[in-house]
Design a protein around this motif. Structure first.
Motif, PDB file in Angstrom:
ATOM      1  N   PRO A 114      -5.179  -6.559  20.839  1.00 37.56           N
ATOM      2  CA  PRO A 114      -4.048  -5.828  20.264  1.00 37.56           C
ATOM      3  C   PRO A 114      -4.215  -4.323  20.444  1.00 37.56           C
ATOM      4  O   PRO A 114      -5.308  -3.787  20.255  1.00 37.56           O
ATOM      5  N   ASN A 115      -3.143  -3.665  20.832  1.00 41.19           N
ATOM      6  CA  ASN A 115      -3.157  -2.209  20.976  1.00 41.19           C
ATOM      7  C   ASN A 115      -2.702  -1.590  19.659  1.00 41.19           C
ATOM      8  O   ASN A 115      -1.529  -1.253  19.464  1.00 41.19           O
ATOM      9  N   LEU A 116      -3.623  -1.453  18.735  1.00 40.99           N
ATOM     10  CA  LEU A 116      -3.330  -0.952  17.396  1.00 40.99           C
ATOM     11  C   LEU A 116      -3.252   0.573  17.408  1.00 40.99           C
ATOM     12  O   LEU A 116      -4.031   1.243  18.099  1.00 40.99           O
TER      13      LEU A 116
ATOM     14  N   TYR B  73       0.227   5.567  12.481  1.00 42.75           N
ATOM     15  CA  TYR B  73       0.579   4.649  11.404  1.00 42.75           C
ATOM     16  C   TYR B  73       1.279   5.389  10.272  1.00 42.75           C
ATOM     17  O   TYR B  73       2.348   4.957   9.785  1.00 42.75           O
TER      18      TYR B  73
ATOM     19  N   ASN C  42     -10.046   1.653  13.925  1.00 45.19           N
ATOM     20  CA  ASN C  42      -9.479   0.529  14.668  1.00 45.19           C
ATOM     21  C   ASN C  42     -10.331  -0.684  14.319  1.00 45.19           C
ATOM     22  O   ASN C  42     -11.410  -0.879  14.866  1.00 45.19           O
TER      23      ASN C  42
ATOM     24  N   TYR D 129     -10.130  -3.812  14.841  1.00 43.64           N
ATOM     25  CA  TYR D 129     -10.428  -4.783  15.902  1.00 43.64           C
ATOM     26  C   TYR D 129     -11.606  -4.294  16.739  1.00 43.64           C
ATOM     27  O   TYR D 129     -12.556  -5.050  16.993  1.00 43.64           O
TER      28      TYR D 129
ATOM     29  N   TYR E  75      -6.166  -7.693  12.618  1.00 39.26           N
ATOM     30  CA  TYR E  75      -4.856  -7.341  13.152  1.00 39.26           C
ATOM     31  C   TYR E  75      -4.009  -6.562  12.140  1.00 39.26           C
ATOM     32  O   TYR E  75      -3.197  -5.736  12.514  1.00 39.26           O
TER      33      TYR E  75
ATOM     34  N   SER F 275       2.121 -10.460  15.688  1.00 37.42           N
ATOM     35  CA  SER F 275       2.095 -10.208  17.119  1.00 37.42           C
ATOM     36  C   SER F 275       3.163  -9.222  17.564  1.00 37.42           C
ATOM     37  O   SER F 275       3.033  -8.619  18.622  1.00 37.42           O
TER      38      SER F 275
ATOM     39  N   GLU G  50       6.697  -4.891  12.855  1.00 38.25           N
ATOM     40  CA  GLU G  50       6.064  -3.731  12.227  1.00 38.25           C
ATOM     41  C   GLU G  50       5.731  -4.010  10.768  1.00 38.25           C
ATOM     42  O   GLU G  50       6.485  -4.676  10.063  1.00 38.25           O
TER      43      GLU G  50
ATOM     44  N   ARG H 136       1.609  -1.449  16.139  1.00 39.00           N
ATOM     45  CA  ARG H 136       1.010  -1.422  17.472  1.00 39.00           C
ATOM     46  C   ARG H 136       1.767  -0.450  18.368  1.00 39.00           C
ATOM     47  O   ARG H 136       2.795   0.124  17.972  1.00 39.00           O
ATOM     48  N   ASP H 137       1.283  -0.306  19.597  1.00 34.18           N
ATOM     49  CA  ASP H 137       1.850   0.713  20.462  1.00 34.18           C
ATOM     50  C   ASP H 137       3.305   0.434  20.839  1.00 34.18           C
ATOM     51  O   ASP H 137       4.070   1.365  21.097  1.00 34.18           O
TER      52      ASP H 137
ATOM     53  N   LEU I 170       1.848  -8.623  25.243  1.00 31.99           N
ATOM     54  CA  LEU I 170       1.547  -8.667  23.817  1.00 31.99           C
ATOM     55  C   LEU I 170       0.570  -9.775  23.461  1.00 31.99           C
ATOM     56  O   LEU I 170      -0.252  -9.623  22.560  1.00 31.99           O
TER      57      LEU I 170
END
Length: 954
Positions: free
Chosen positions: A188-190, A196, A242, A244, A346, A830, A833, A841-842, A927
């Motif tokens: 995941p691209n957090l 945020y 991050n 993850y 996540y 997944s 928001e 995520r991005d 994704l």
């Protein structure tokens, strides 16, 4: 003779036929086997006889175990994707010990179980963790001619795995060692804390609320993302984590070792093997925190002994014994360990809390109490043990003194399985730096005053009740095989029984009984005919209706045996074949559906003291027409060899109609109880599968090409559906897993567009929200506007393309796999928001921002919200993604020592190699991994593996 349900005889002798042992139809189309015309003397060995390869009329495909032995995966179910036409393979996840796959033979055909039956050396057993060194071949049986004899178990196809046996010759010792590095295919691209907090403020504003984070807070988060802090306390008050990356290793290890000994003479032959597998988890655990392991590790030991003895020239026996011991570890309780950990990784916002407070306490808040460090290191551990043993004794006696070609065979097989889970779980407390006011407060002694959530509990010592299963199989078969001039006859008839005892305190033993047979005829090697049947029964069906008859007939024509093609120089072999038959599926969705059952429910109070008494109610009423599914299979195919035996081609078209599927119809609850399932479901399934192999020698270079393709599409003919108000909402006539939802027309750009559009009834709609199409023209968007969106999340097309090169001692093999025709309905963490109080995520950076006109015309995501999500989170085309994908599935480069050099160092053979798995992926969405089988796609990631190994034979 009928038996009462309550009688001891029924408990002891439940009748049903397990998957019987029948024809193993073998066609070599693997990467490792050389293309060749079927020779008239080549015979296909079956457990109940032999068939000439040239005279086979059923549909099947096969690979040799050696061609996939070095694929660097632990679970064998993931070795075969793209190699066996007719077989769909989709990996589920990558958790050590649980990285299984979903199998479907020629697609889906039922609302019930669609998985094919897997037979190991003829008996229903798991192939998950067979040591790959033990596998001789893998064969898939697809049409009725190949599966009708399996009766109630043949409807979804059969996967037949045979293990290696000793060969006459000198003792041969083989040692294999493999080790590899594995890493996730996706992550995941957090977003960081600054992004945020910025998006969180924007979502609050969109909802009409005041921002949560001040400009000073945003500045501190921006600095934190660059590692700049105004004070030591800011490291804890403005964390940027991050989660993850913090608690997932970028890679980890797996290893596998095996040794085998084989050999023998004309009187006795043996194959012995032993193996060890170690597969480590990706979690970044603190090894100094505990004296026990909390990672997701998997360790296994396997043993096998296959012995064949010729007692005399007519009588032979074989004894196969195999076993394995597994141990898996998990952080905390086993039940949902991976989901629990990955949900935390996540979802937890990067600024939610520091891992530890300034004085070393575990960080957390009342909203985010699942500190990932605590989940991995402070909630205890669990151990899952599995011990299993499998034994098969066969005896065969030639009866050629009665008539040539006649023999009798008897088999007894016993399986024992024991597993147990030991849970040593505990709870942990987390500490929040900030008080409800948002400030840090201090105790009189100067220490920080915390808000505490949870409790530090003692480690439990719970043990789940061990599961014990024993299976006993008996089989007797009479075989006949004879050639009379131009006429070749082959026949087999068998009787068998399978008794399954599961000691779980709820189910009585199940016993399966039945018979099967095959009669084959060939005239002059060119005209072929075959009849197969299974007669099988189960105690799950009504007395007097427990047994079913499952016939199949097939024909074949070998055109290259005709005079007009016999001496043709470019068509070396050509066979047309066709089959029709009925197979079954005994998954009826319940236990003794024909027997009326009651369950505890409610209660009532009686007497002066109002004593409570438990109540009982009638469950779904019993049926007098419970039955198995009937799968009517039609298949036509062609087998061909061209260009001086260099090119092999097989093509099959199939049509299946599955009837009597148990399904609950749309009926009102007039009787006050649930209606049971009725055998009214009907589904049709059709498609094709094909394979191609080409081999060419260019001097010292050998080139091999392989291609496989399978396409299957299903349609529901009857599902007991209530007639919908609008015809376009009918599920009947659509694919089995059809997705229904709203058709998105983009995003509302302004209030004027909203005012001019049909009224959307899923909450308040604002600019930036998803706009839906009014399907019925009533100027209202509601559930009546949901339409068919796609066939579902399983592909309708799967294919493989392989290349093999061999030059002197160097060999290179690679395989690409791909899939088309599936749709991914993304939900939850997944894609959405702040889902369930989670993070972003991005892809959320592409949102529609009502305050920023430059973001609106090309927005790729709706406006953000924390509370008003009902409209945007409907199932719709907006969240639907094509699941098309191409992968470099396997790549192997090896070098074999020259024979003369190997002999000098007293070796028969020595090879070193490097291999890879899931190396590169091209997909329509970044994704998630499109192979993953999950509704929310929060799971232990599928792995990319790079492996190195050595194989030495003495």
């Amino acid at each position: 003779m009928k038996r009462s349900v309550s009688s001891m005889a029924l408990l002891k002798y439940h009748l049903y036929l397990r998957a019987s042992i029948g024809v193993i139809i073998c066609l070599s189309l693997s990467l490792s086997a050389a293309a060749q015309k079927p020779d008239s003397s080549t015979r296909i060995h079956t457990f109940n006889g032999k068939q000439l390869l040239q005279e086979v009329t059923g549909s099947f495909s096969q690979i040799r175990g050696a061609s996939v032995e070095n694929v660097p995966v632990i679970n064998n179910e993931n070795r075969f994707q793209g190699l066996l036409s007719g077989l769909f393979v989709m990996q589920n996840n990558g958790e050590p010990g649980d990285e299984s796959a979903t199998f479907q033979m020629r697609g889906k055909r039922t609302f019930r179980t669609n998985s094919p039956v897997i037979l190991i050396d003829g008996f229903e057993r798991s192939m998950d963790f067979l040591d790959p060194n033990e596998i001789e071949s893998i064969t898939v049986l697809k049409d009725a001619a190949a599966t009708a004899q399996y009766g109630l178990r043949g409807g979804n196809g059969i996967i037949l795995v045979t293990t290696k046996r000793g060969q006459e010759g000198k003792i041969k010792i083989t040692f294999n060692a493999r080790a590899g590095v594995k890493a996730p295919t996706t992550k995941p691209n957090l977003l960081n804390s600054y992004d945020y907090a910025t998006l969180y403020n924007e979502a609050l504003t969109n909802d009409g609320n005041a921002p949560r984070y001040s400009e000073s807070d945003l500045e501190k988060y921006k600095n934190a993302s660059m590692g700049i802090y105004a004070s030591d306390m800011d490291r804890y008050l403005y964390p940027d984590i991050n989660w993850y990356d913090q608690y997932m290793n970028k890679s980890t290890w797996q290893q596998r070792y095996s040794a085998s000994v084989e050999g023998g003479n004309k009187n006795a032959r043996y194959f012995l093997s032993a193996g060890y597998t170690g597969n480590s988890g990706l979690y970044k655990v603190d090894k100094s925190a505990n004296t026990y392991n909390t990672n997701a590790d998997f360790n296994m030991i396997t043993l096998r002994s296959n012995i064949d003895v010729n007692v005399n020239k007519r009588f032979g026996i074989s004894l196969d014994i195999s076993g394995r011991q597994e141990q898996r570890t998990y952080p905390g309780a086993r039940g949902d360990a991976a989901l629990r950990v990955f949900r935390s990784l996540y979802k937890t916002p990067p600024n939610a809390f520091p891992v530890f407070t300034p004085d070393g306490k575990l960080g957390g808040t009342k909203d985010w109490s699942a500190n990932p460090y605590g989940l991995l290191n402070r909630q205890g551990y669990s151990l899952y043990y599995v011990r299993s043993m499998f034994a098969t004794l066969r005896a065969k006696h030639e009866l050629d003194f009665i008539t040539p070609g006649l023999s009798v065979q008897g088999t007894v097989a016993f399986d024992s399985w024991y597993d147990m889970v030991t849970n040593r779980s505990k709870g942990f407390k987390v500490f929040d730096l900030r008080q409800p006011s948002g400030d840090v407060e201090y105790n009189p002694d100067g220490s920080i005053k915390y808000v505490e959530t949870g409790s530090d509990s003692q480690m439990s010592s719970g043990v789940e009740y061990p599961s014990t299963r024993r299976i006993l199989n008996y089989e007797g078969a009479l075989n006949y095989q004879r050639t009379f001039g131009l006429h070749a006859v082959s026949a087999v008839v068998a009787m068998n029984q399978r008794i399954i005892s599961t000691e779980d305190g709820t189910n009585i033993p199940r016993a399966y009984l039945g018979g099967n047979g095959r009669v084959s005829y060939a005239f002059n090697k060119r005209y072929l005919a075959e009849f197969n049947f299974g007669y099988q029964g189960s105690e799950q069906f009504l007395p007097g209706h427990k047994f079913g008859f499952f016939p199949a007939a097939s024909l074949g024509w070998v055109l290259t045996e005709e005079n007009f093609l016999k001496d043709n120089s470019w068509i070396n072999f050509l066979k047309l074949r066709g089959s029709y038959g009925i197979t079954g599926n005994d998954d009826i969705g319940g236990y003794f559906l024909w027997f009326q059952k009651y369950a505890g429910a409610g209660g009532v109070n009686f007497g002066y003291t109002s004593v409570g008494y438990s109540g009982w109610n009638e469950t779904a009423f019993a049926l007098d027409n419970v039955t198995w599914e009937k799968v009517h299979k039609t298949n036509v195919g062609i087998d061909a060899v061209f260009l001086k035996n260099r090119l092999n081609v097989t093509f099959d078209y199939f049509y299946e109609k599955n009837t009597d599927i148990m399904i609950q119809p749309a009926l009102p609850y007039l009787m006050g109880i649930r209606f049971p399932d009725f055998p009214i479901g009907i589904i049709e399934n059709k498609g094709f599968d094909a394979s191609l192999r080409y081999t060419q020698q260019f001097g010292g270079l050998e080139v091999s090409l392989l291609g496989t393709v399978t396409r299957a599409e299903n349609k529901v003919i009857n599902r007991g559906e209530e007639i919908p108000r609008f015809a376009y909402q009918a599920r009947t006539g659509r694919p089995l897993d059809a997705i229904y939802g709203l058709e998105a027309l983009g995003l509302f750009q302004n209030q004027d567009e909203i005012d001019a559009s049909p009224t959307q009834t899923f909450g308040q709609v604002r600019p930036g929200d998803i706009k839906y199409k009014d399907q019925n023209g009533d100027n209202v968007i509601d559930a009546y506007d949901e339409v068919y969106l796609g066939q579902g999340n399983f592909p309708t097309l799967q294919y493989g393309a392989g290349l093999g090169l061999r030059f002197k001692g160097i060999d290179l093999n690679l395989l690409f796999t791909g899939q088309n025709g599936q749709q991914l309905g993304l939900t939850g963490e997944s894609v959405w928001e702040f889902h369930d109080n989670g993070t972003v995520r991005d892809h959320h950076l592409g949102r529609f921002n009502p305050e920023d006109p430059s973001s609106q015309a090309n927005a790729t995501y709706p406006r953000l919200s924390l509370s008003n999500k009902a409209n945007n989170q409907r199932t719709s085309t907006y969240w639907l993604r094509d699941g098309n994908m191409v992968r470099l599935k396997t790549l192997e480069l090896g070098y074999t020592l020259p024979k003369k050099f190997a002999e000098k160092i007293r070796l028969d053979n020595a090879r070193i190699y490097a291999s890879g798995y899931n190396l590169f992926t091209w997909s329509s969405t970044g994704l998630v991994d499109t192979e993953a089988r999950s509704s929310h796609y929060v799971l232990y990631p599928i792995q990319r593996i790079i492996n190195a190994g050595i194989s030495v034979t003495f």
